[in-house]
Design a protein around this motif. Structure first.
Motif, PDB file in Angstrom:
ATOM      1  N   GLY A 111       2.766  -4.481  10.946  1.00 49.09           N
ATOM      2  CA  GLY A 111       1.617  -4.119  11.640  1.00 49.09           C
ATOM      3  C   GLY A 111       0.411  -4.904  11.253  1.00 49.09           C
ATOM      4  O   GLY A 111       0.355  -5.702  10.486  1.00 49.09           O
ATOM      5  N   ASN A 112      -0.919  -4.008  11.338  1.00 53.80           N
ATOM      6  CA  ASN A 112      -2.124  -4.598  11.026  1.00 53.80           C
ATOM      7  C   ASN A 112      -2.340  -5.036   9.571  1.00 53.80           C
ATOM      8  O   ASN A 112      -1.904  -4.309   8.583  1.00 53.80           O
ATOM      9  N   ARG A 113      -3.118  -6.092   9.432  1.00 54.59           N
ATOM     10  CA  ARG A 113      -3.527  -6.716   8.123  1.00 54.59           C
ATOM     11  C   ARG A 113      -4.932  -6.859   8.201  1.00 54.59           C
ATOM     12  O   ARG A 113      -5.368  -7.279   9.339  1.00 54.59           O
TER      13      ARG A 113
ATOM     14  N   SER B  43     -15.440   3.505  -2.515  1.00 55.62           N
ATOM     15  CA  SER B  43     -15.389   2.773  -3.503  1.00 55.62           C
ATOM     16  C   SER B  43     -16.632   1.663  -3.108  1.00 55.62           C
ATOM     17  O   SER B  43     -16.925   1.382  -1.764  1.00 55.62           O
ATOM     18  N   ASN B  44     -16.878   0.768  -4.037  1.00 55.82           N
ATOM     19  CA  ASN B  44     -17.844  -0.329  -3.898  1.00 55.82           C
ATOM     20  C   ASN B  44     -17.415  -1.350  -2.954  1.00 55.82           C
ATOM     21  O   ASN B  44     -18.089  -2.118  -2.119  1.00 55.82           O
ATOM     22  N   VAL B  45     -16.263  -1.512  -3.088  1.00 62.00           N
ATOM     23  CA  VAL B  45     -15.622  -2.816  -2.373  1.00 62.00           C
ATOM     24  C   VAL B  45     -14.225  -2.278  -1.673  1.00 62.00           C
ATOM     25  O   VAL B  45     -13.385  -1.675  -2.603  1.00 62.00           O
ATOM     26  N   TRP B  46     -13.924  -2.145  -0.560  1.00 65.13           N
ATOM     27  CA  TRP B  46     -12.782  -1.642   0.242  1.00 65.13           C
ATOM     28  C   TRP B  46     -11.514  -2.474  -0.483  1.00 65.13           C
ATOM     29  O   TRP B  46     -11.686  -3.822  -0.258  1.00 65.13           O
ATOM     30  N   LYS B  47     -10.485  -2.098  -0.436  1.00 63.34           N
ATOM     31  CA  LYS B  47      -9.177  -2.677  -1.005  1.00 63.34           C
ATOM     32  C   LYS B  47      -8.024  -2.016  -0.079  1.00 63.34           C
ATOM     33  O   LYS B  47      -7.978  -0.862  -0.022  1.00 63.34           O
ATOM     34  N   TRP B  48      -7.287  -2.958   0.421  1.00 56.42           N
ATOM     35  CA  TRP B  48      -6.183  -2.705   1.144  1.00 56.42           C
ATOM     36  C   TRP B  48      -5.050  -2.279   0.379  1.00 56.42           C
ATOM     37  O   TRP B  48      -4.720  -2.862  -0.354  1.00 56.42           O
ATOM     38  N   GLU B  49      -4.748  -0.744   0.617  1.00 52.20           N
ATOM     39  CA  GLU B  49      -3.520  -0.351  -0.316  1.00 52.20           C
ATOM     40  C   GLU B  49      -2.379  -0.761  -0.093  1.00 52.20           C
ATOM     41  O   GLU B  49      -1.542  -0.662  -0.983  1.00 52.20           O
ATOM     42  N   ALA B  50      -1.980  -1.416   0.995  1.00 50.54           N
ATOM     43  CA  ALA B  50      -0.658  -1.658   1.356  1.00 50.54           C
ATOM     44  C   ALA B  50      -0.472  -3.319   1.101  1.00 50.54           C
ATOM     45  O   ALA B  50       0.381  -3.967   1.419  1.00 50.54           O
ATOM     46  N   GLU B  51      -1.619  -3.982   0.279  1.00 54.30           N
ATOM     47  CA  GLU B  51      -1.574  -5.383   0.158  1.00 54.30           C
ATOM     48  C   GLU B  51      -0.196  -5.865  -0.504  1.00 54.30           C
ATOM     49  O   GLU B  51       0.097  -6.980   0.054  1.00 54.30           O
TER      50      GLU B  51
END
Length: 262
Positions: free
Chosen positions: A21-23, A7-15
């Protein structure tokens, strides 16, 4: 397998999930009161390759008869996200174990990052680090080599070989190649020397053994000894076995962690 589209801008799917865990953000997540004992050093850690560096170092200092190397050891359960508590984050804003507090100083000294902790202890007690400029520099060369190279083994090879949801050829090939290059490097160095930086056991050995020595002995990832064909690294194996027999190393591995009170 579905092809991954960038994608043009990465988005955290687990937001919007409640998973731990990590964020993609840093900082504390909850209020926390860490226990504080009476020993000069308060160590908040876990028995990972990075964590055992410090317990081994402190036990090696005690084996050398150093006064003031006693420590209280508290478990930071990274599986339960305890590294994101407010007190721990105050010691280590990066939320990684190990973290050490030297309360023999006033005000107390807070140290994070395993390499920084090893260097702090070595300099404080003038032990396990050469005093001549050549030996000291070579020891630091290899200490910082491990800090920079280790993520390829743990975050790279170890992750895709042992922890990824499914085997993936490209990342396994990439990180296995680099891991074997590092193993070959160490094997060639140890063909010329008794220890990593020369003729004397030092903090470089502690740092590197905790990752590569245990990997060489088959103690990090199940099946990795055969997969990496460890038998071909004879000098590395000899050094790994020799370090594993040291009383300070054995005591550091067997150190008992006190869990945090809930």
């Amino acid at each position: 397998m579905t092809k991954y589209e960038l994608s043009n801008v990465w988005k955290w799917e687990a937001e919007n999930s409640n998973r731990g865990g990590n964020r993609p953000t840093a900082g504390e997540r909850f209020e926390q009161k860490l226990p504080v004992g009476e020993a000069p050093f308060q160590l908040y850690s876990l028995g990972t390759p990075n964590g055992i560096k410090v317990t081994i170092m402190l036990e090696e200092l005690k084996e050398l008869g150093v006064d003031g190397a006693d420590y209280d050891l508290y478990e930071i359960n990274i599986g339960a996200d305890e590294q994101f508590g407010s007190d721990f984050v105050k010691i280590n804003p990066n939320s990684k174990i190990p973290a050490l507090v030297d309360q023999s100083q006033s005000p107390r000294v807070e140290i994070f990052e395993s390499g920084s902790i090893l260097l702090y202890l070595a300099e404080k007690f003038n032990k396990l680090i050469p005093t001549d400029i050549h030996g000291r520099t070579e020891t630091l060369n290899w200490l910082f080599w491990q800090i920079g190279a280790g993520p390829y083994v743990g975050g790279g090879f170890g992750h895709f070989f042992a922890y990824a949801p499914e085997p993936m050829k490209y990342p396994i090939d990439r990180f296995t190649m680099e891991t074997k290059r590092q193993l070959d490097l160490l094997d060639k160095i140890l063909a010329q020397r008794c220890y990593i930086a020369g003729d004397t056991y030092a903090i470089a050995d502690i740092a590197i053994w905790s990752w590569y020595g245990r990997l060489a002995l088959g103690n990090l990832y199940e099946g990795s000894y055969e997969f990496l064909n460890m038998d071909e690294y004879t000098h590395l194996l000899e050094w790994s076995h020799r370090i594993a027999k040291r009383p300070g190393v054995q005591k550091g591995l067997a150190a008992e962690y006190q869990p945090l009170k809930k």
